[in-house]
Design a protein around this motif. Structure first.
Motif, PDB file in Angstrom:
ATOM      1  N   LEU A  44      -7.684   3.988  -9.927  1.00 44.28           N
ATOM      2  CA  LEU A  44      -6.722   5.017  -9.501  1.00 44.28           C
ATOM      3  C   LEU A  44      -6.423   4.870  -8.006  1.00 44.28           C
ATOM      4  N   GLU A  45      -7.471   4.640  -7.221  1.00 42.48           N
ATOM      5  CA  GLU A  45      -7.302   4.460  -5.764  1.00 42.48           C
ATOM      6  C   GLU A  45      -6.346   3.321  -5.457  1.00 42.48           C
ATOM      7  N   ARG A  46      -6.452   2.253  -6.261  1.00 47.29           N
ATOM      8  CA  ARG A  46      -5.632   1.065  -5.991  1.00 47.29           C
ATOM      9  C   ARG A  46      -4.297   1.101  -6.723  1.00 47.29           C
ATOM     10  N   GLY A  47      -4.029   2.211  -7.412  1.00 42.05           N
ATOM     11  CA  GLY A  47      -2.744   2.376  -8.091  1.00 42.05           C
ATOM     12  C   GLY A  47      -2.547   1.445  -9.277  1.00 42.05           C
ATOM     13  N   LEU A  48      -3.651   1.033  -9.924  1.00 41.30           N
ATOM     14  CA  LEU A  48      -3.518   0.151 -11.091  1.00 41.30           C
ATOM     15  C   LEU A  48      -2.983   0.931 -12.285  1.00 41.30           C
ATOM     16  N   ASP A  49      -2.325   0.223 -13.174  1.00 44.18           N
ATOM     17  CA  ASP A  49      -1.897   0.809 -14.437  1.00 44.18           C
ATOM     18  C   ASP A  49      -3.121   0.830 -15.352  1.00 44.18           C
ATOM     19  N   LEU A  50      -3.561   2.035 -15.750  1.00 45.99           N
ATOM     20  CA  LEU A  50      -4.804   2.142 -16.514  1.00 45.99           C
ATOM     21  C   LEU A  50      -4.667   1.603 -17.944  1.00 45.99           C
ATOM     22  N   ARG A  51      -3.433   1.187 -18.297  1.00 43.72           N
ATOM     23  CA  ARG A  51      -3.271   0.558 -19.618  1.00 43.72           C
ATOM     24  C   ARG A  51      -3.419  -0.956 -19.523  1.00 43.72           C
ATOM     25  N   ASP A  52      -3.562  -1.456 -18.292  1.00 43.69           N
ATOM     26  CA  ASP A  52      -3.611  -2.899 -18.068  1.00 43.69           C
ATOM     27  C   ASP A  52      -5.070  -3.388 -18.124  1.00 43.69           C
TER      28      ASP A  52
END
Ligand code: DC
Length: 221
Positions: A44-52
Motif C-alpha cells: 500500500l505504501e508503494r502504491g502497488l496494485d494489490l491484484r498484481d
C-alpha cells in the motif's frame, strides 16, 4: 527443541495466548499474520496494485524478516510499524494472503525462522503447511460474536474505533476468505487439538496448552 503450532480464525485470541505461552515455556514467538500484514502495508505504501500477484511476490522477495530477542519481528532491520494493524491493512490483507505464490515464498521465510525449533508460531496454516511436523498443534476457536468483541477491544487499544456490527461483519468476511481460498485455507490439522476459548481467559487457555505439552512429554518417556 519444542515447536508449538497454533492456528485459528481472526479474533480467537491466538496472539495473546501464543505470546504468553512462549514466555512461560522459554520459547521464541512468531506471529505469522504480522508478516502478511507487513507485506500488505508495504504494498500500500508503494502504491502497488494489490491484484498484481507478481508485483507482490517481487516486493516480498525484498522484505527481510527476522526475530530479534526471541519475539520481536523486524522488517529490514527495523521493528514493525503499528501501521500493520490499521483498518486499511485489516481490510486488504486477506486478498494479499490469497495468492499461492505469495504464500509459497512466505511459508519458506517462516520455515527459515523456525529452523532449529524452540518456537511458538501462530497463524492459519502453521500445523498444516509451515510446521507440519510440530509435536504440539492447537486449533483455537471461539464464537463469532466473542471474536468480534475481542477484535474491537484490540482496535480500541490501538486508538481506532468502529461499531461492533462492522467489526463482526469484517471478521465474517475475513473468515470466509481465509477458509475458502484455494491456497492453504484455514483448516484444522488432522492431529491438532481444538480448544474452544469462548468462555476461557487467555491464561486458562495457556494453562490448558501447558498441560497438553506435559502430557505429550510424559507419553513419549
Ligand atoms: O492473524 P491476523 O489477523 O493478523 O492475520 C492477518 C491475515 O493474514 C488474515 O487475513 C489471515 C492471513 N494469514 C494467513 O493467511 N496465514 C497465516 N499463517 C497467518 C495469517
Amino acid at each position: 527443541m519444542l515447536s508449538v503450532a497454533i492456528d485459528g480464525p481472526a479474533g480467537s485470541g491466538k496472539s495473546t495466548v501464543a505470546r504468553t505461552l512462549a514466555g512461560e515455556l522459554g520459547l521464541r514467538y512468531l506471529d505469522t499474520g504480522a508478516m502478511y500484514r507487513a507485506l500488505t502495508w508495504q504494498a500500500l505504501e508503494r502504491g502497488l496494485d494489490l491484484r498484481d500477484e507478481r508485483a507482490l511476490v517481487i516486493l516480498l522477495g525484498e522484505l527481510r524478516f527476522a526475530l530479534v530477542c526471541g519475539s520481536c519481528l523486524t522488517l529490514n532491520g527495523e521493528p514493525l510499524s503499528e501501521e500493520i494493524r490499521s483498518p486499511h491493512v485489516n481490510q486488504e490483507v486477506s486478498r494479499v494472503a490469497e495468492f499461492s505464490s505469495v504464500r509459497k515464498l512466505m511459508v519458506a521465510k517462516q520455515q527459515e525462522i523456525a529452523t532449529g525449533g524452540g518456537i511458538v508460531m501462530e497463524g492459519r496454516d502453521i500445523g498444516t503447511e509451515v510446521m507440519p511436523d510440530a509435536p504440539i498443534k492447537i486449533f483455537l476457536d471461539a464464537d463469532h460474536e466473542e471474536r468480534a468483541r475481542r477484535r474491537l477491544i484490540e482496535l480500541q487499544a490501538r486508538g481506532h474505533t468502529a461499531p461492533l456490527t462492522d467489526v463482526a461483519r469484517q471478521i465474517q468476511e475475513r473468515d470466509n476468505k481465509d477458509s475458502t481460498r484455494l491456497a492453504s485455507p484455514l483448516r484444522k490439522a488432522a492431529d491438532a487439538v481444538t480448544i474452544d476459548c469462548t468462555l476461557l481467559s487467555p491464561d486458562q487457555v495457556v494453562q490448558a496448552i501447558i498441560k497438553i505439552v506435559a502430557q505429550q512429554a510424559n507419553a513419549s518417556l
